[in-house]
Write an enzyme that holds these catalytic residues in place. Structure first.
Site, PDB file in Angstrom:
ATOM      1  N   SER A 119       0.839  -1.207   0.000  1.00 63.81           N
ATOM      2  CA  SER A 119       0.000   0.000   0.000  1.00 63.81           C
ATOM      3  C   SER A 119       0.869   1.250   0.000  1.00 63.81           C
ATOM      4  O   SER A 119       1.575   1.526   0.984  1.00 63.81           O
ATOM      5  CB  SER A 119      -0.898   0.010   1.235  1.00 63.81           C
ATOM      6  OG  SER A 119      -1.472   1.296   1.373  1.00 63.81           O
ATOM      7  N   HIS A 144      -1.214  -1.500  -4.078  1.00 70.05           N
ATOM      8  CA  HIS A 144      -2.485  -1.124  -3.448  1.00 70.05           C
ATOM      9  C   HIS A 144      -2.535   0.399  -3.338  1.00 70.05           C
ATOM     10  O   HIS A 144      -1.629   1.031  -2.800  1.00 70.05           O
ATOM     11  CB  HIS A 144      -2.572  -1.776  -2.072  1.00 70.05           C
ATOM     12  CG  HIS A 144      -3.894  -1.612  -1.397  1.00 70.05           C
ATOM     13  ND1 HIS A 144      -5.005  -2.361  -1.722  1.00 70.05           N
ATOM     14  CD2 HIS A 144      -4.300  -0.773  -0.409  1.00 70.05           C
ATOM     15  CE1 HIS A 144      -6.029  -2.001  -0.960  1.00 70.05           C
ATOM     16  NE2 HIS A 144      -5.624  -1.030  -0.153  1.00 70.05           N
ATOM     17  N   ASP A 151      -4.783   3.511  -2.096  1.00 67.80           N
ATOM     18  CA  ASP A 151      -5.885   3.900  -1.214  1.00 67.80           C
ATOM     19  C   ASP A 151      -6.370   5.299  -1.547  1.00 67.80           C
ATOM     20  O   ASP A 151      -5.641   6.274  -1.361  1.00 67.80           O
ATOM     21  CB  ASP A 151      -5.398   3.899   0.238  1.00 67.80           C
ATOM     22  CG  ASP A 151      -5.211   2.492   0.791  1.00 67.80           C
ATOM     23  OD1 ASP A 151      -6.155   1.704   0.700  1.00 67.80           O
ATOM     24  OD2 ASP A 151      -4.116   2.211   1.307  1.00 67.80           O
ATOM     25  N   MET A 178      -8.994   8.146  -0.500  1.00 62.00           N
ATOM     26  CA  MET A 178      -9.871   8.532   0.614  1.00 62.00           C
ATOM     27  C   MET A 178     -10.427   9.929   0.372  1.00 62.00           C
ATOM     28  O   MET A 178      -9.704  10.819  -0.078  1.00 62.00           O
ATOM     29  CB  MET A 178      -9.071   8.557   1.914  1.00 62.00           C
ATOM     30  CG  MET A 178      -8.359   7.267   2.224  1.00 62.00           C
ATOM     31  SD  MET A 178      -7.434   7.450   3.752  1.00 62.00           S
ATOM     32  CE  MET A 178      -6.677   5.838   3.880  1.00 62.00           C
ATOM     33  N   HIS A 210      -8.269   0.866  -4.068  1.00 65.42           N
ATOM     34  CA  HIS A 210      -9.214   0.710  -2.947  1.00 65.42           C
ATOM     35  C   HIS A 210      -9.891   2.051  -2.705  1.00 65.42           C
ATOM     36  O   HIS A 210      -9.286   2.977  -2.173  1.00 65.42           O
ATOM     37  CB  HIS A 210      -8.419   0.244  -1.708  1.00 65.42           C
ATOM     38  CG  HIS A 210      -9.223   0.125  -0.459  1.00 65.42           C
ATOM     39  ND1 HIS A 210      -8.652   0.017   0.791  1.00 65.42           N
ATOM     40  CD2 HIS A 210     -10.564   0.085  -0.254  1.00 65.42           C
ATOM     41  CE1 HIS A 210      -9.597  -0.087   1.710  1.00 65.42           C
ATOM     42  NE2 HIS A 210     -10.770  -0.029   1.110  1.00 65.42           N
ATOM     43  N   MET A 216     -12.105   4.428  -0.826  1.00 67.66           N
ATOM     44  CA  MET A 216     -12.793   4.719   0.446  1.00 67.66           C
ATOM     45  C   MET A 216     -13.492   6.050   0.250  1.00 67.66           C
ATOM     46  O   MET A 216     -13.126   7.068   0.848  1.00 67.66           O
ATOM     47  CB  MET A 216     -11.775   4.741   1.589  1.00 67.66           C
ATOM     48  CG  MET A 216     -11.321   3.345   1.991  1.00 67.66           C
ATOM     49  SD  MET A 216      -9.822   3.346   2.985  1.00 67.66           S
ATOM     50  CE  MET A 216      -8.612   3.405   1.677  1.00 67.66           C
ATOM     51  N   MET A 229     -11.701  -5.631   5.540  1.00 70.77           N
ATOM     52  CA  MET A 229     -10.867  -4.683   6.281  1.00 70.77           C
ATOM     53  C   MET A 229     -10.540  -5.279   7.645  1.00 70.77           C
ATOM     54  O   MET A 229     -11.438  -5.697   8.376  1.00 70.77           O
ATOM     55  CB  MET A 229     -11.598  -3.343   6.469  1.00 70.77           C
ATOM     56  CG  MET A 229     -11.717  -2.509   5.211  1.00 70.77           C
ATOM     57  SD  MET A 229     -10.149  -2.177   4.358  1.00 70.77           S
ATOM     58  CE  MET A 229      -9.214  -1.293   5.614  1.00 70.77           C
ATOM     59  N   ASP A 244      -6.701  -6.194   4.571  1.00 71.00           N
ATOM     60  CA  ASP A 244      -6.067  -4.871   4.551  1.00 71.00           C
ATOM     61  C   ASP A 244      -6.084  -4.254   5.940  1.00 71.00           C
ATOM     62  O   ASP A 244      -7.143  -3.981   6.493  1.00 71.00           O
ATOM     63  CB  ASP A 244      -6.867  -3.995   3.552  1.00 71.00           C
ATOM     64  CG  ASP A 244      -6.262  -2.618   3.357  1.00 71.00           C
ATOM     65  OD1 ASP A 244      -5.158  -2.355   3.884  1.00 71.00           O
ATOM     66  OD2 ASP A 244      -6.898  -1.803   2.661  1.00 71.00           O
TER      67      ASP A 244
HETATM   68  C1  DX5 Z   1      -6.348   1.779   5.585  1.00 66.65           C
HETATM   69  C2  DX5 Z   1      -5.860   1.443   4.200  1.00 66.65           C
HETATM   70  C3  DX5 Z   1      -4.739   0.485   4.162  1.00 66.65           C
HETATM   71  C4  DX5 Z   1      -3.468   0.933   4.820  1.00 66.65           C
HETATM   72  C5  DX5 Z   1      -2.813  -0.292   5.389  1.00 66.65           C
HETATM   73  O1  DX5 Z   1      -7.547   2.466   5.497  1.00 66.65           O
HETATM   74  O2  DX5 Z   1      -6.931   0.887   3.447  1.00 66.65           O
HETATM   75  O3  DX5 Z   1      -4.483   0.054   2.839  1.00 66.65           O
HETATM   76  O4  DX5 Z   1      -2.571   1.575   3.957  1.00 66.65           O
HETATM   77  O5  DX5 Z   1      -1.705   0.084   6.098  1.00 66.65           O
HETATM   78  P1  DX5 Z   1      -0.954  -0.865   7.133  1.00 66.65           P
HETATM   79  O6  DX5 Z   1      -0.511  -2.064   6.391  1.00 66.65           O
HETATM   80  O7  DX5 Z   1       0.151  -0.015   7.633  1.00 66.65           O
HETATM   81  O8  DX5 Z   1      -1.969  -1.197   8.218  1.00 66.65           O
HETATM   82 ZN    ZN Z   2      -6.510  -0.132   1.507  1.00 66.13          ZN
END
Ligand code: DX5
Ligand code: ZN
Length: 220
Positions: free
Chosen positions: A10, A35, A37, A39, A68, A70, A140, A178
């Protein structure tokens, strides 16, 4: 069953000053996915990054882009994420309101694989109507929104239940996990039935290649 273990580092945990170099290192490490993310500050409290960053890194790598989302009402942006290079678009069941079927259809129509994700408080059974329609389920294992959190222990049972639900329907769909995954607990989640493993801090903290190899179980 012995599934291939796929690591999806990620980039939320990357050093954005040298993002391109770190992505090259990820590629060299043997990880197949990246990955990403996204947001929106609404579905989750944080705002991460969006289209300009993704299209820029797309020019430089052929890693599989595991995006991903969010974000609320993800259907609004499906075509755009596909256009800038997403290979898989995963959205949250909780964010798609009455538009889950339509969102999946749009993702497929745009040429991407579709994933559906649930937060820690959402039971696995809520996925039932869409099990056969998606290519991946993302469980999650922390509350979405931030990297570097601790793995929530009850997730293990949820991964197991999800794998059982899939098997009962004759499906061998990918299960991604994740949040809070490290070399110490990766065995627990894969044994429970996960096969696509997101890792942020445990990949980008320290030597990327070594960390990925450790997660792949290639050295201790
Ligand atoms: C959290 C994200 C994850 C995050 C995971 O909302 O969706 O992808 O980057 O990070 P680690 O592996 O550090 O928990
Ligand atoms: Zn994620």
């Amino acid at each position: 069953m012995n599934r291939e273990r796929i690591i999806s580092p990620s980039i939320l945990a990357a050093d954005f000053n040298i993002l391109g170099e770190q992505i090259q290192e990820v590629k060299r490490s043997g990880a197949k996915y990246l990955h990403i993310d996204v947001m929106d500050g609404m579905f989750v409290p944080s705002i991460s990054f969006g289209m300009p960053v993704i299209s820029s890194i797309r020019k430089q790598t052929d890693l599989f882009f595991d995006v991903h989302l969010m974000i609320m009402e993800p259907i609004r942006y499906v075509e755009e994420f596909a256009r800038i290079g997403a290979d898989m678009v995963t959205f949250h069941l909780e964010a798609a309101r009455g538009l889950v079927d339509e969102t999946i259809e749009r993702i497929h129509k745009a040429g991407c694989r579709a994933g559906i994700s649930i937060k820690p408080a959402t039971p696995a059974e809520e996925l039932l109507p869409w099990l056969e329609k998606v290519e991946m389920i993302l469980i999650m294992t922390v509350e979405p929104g931030f990297g570097g959190q601790k793995y929530i222990p009850f997730s293990t049972e949820k991964i197991r239940q999800t794998r059982q639900l899939l098997t009962a329907h004759g499906l061998d769909t990918d299960i991604e996990v994740d949040g809070g995954i490290t070399a110490d607990n990766i065995g627990v989640v894969t044994e429970a039935g996960a096969n696509v493993i997101v890792a942020g801090s445990s990949v980008f903290g320290g030597n990327i290649a070594e960390n990925v190899r450790r997660l792949l179980g290639q050295h201790q």
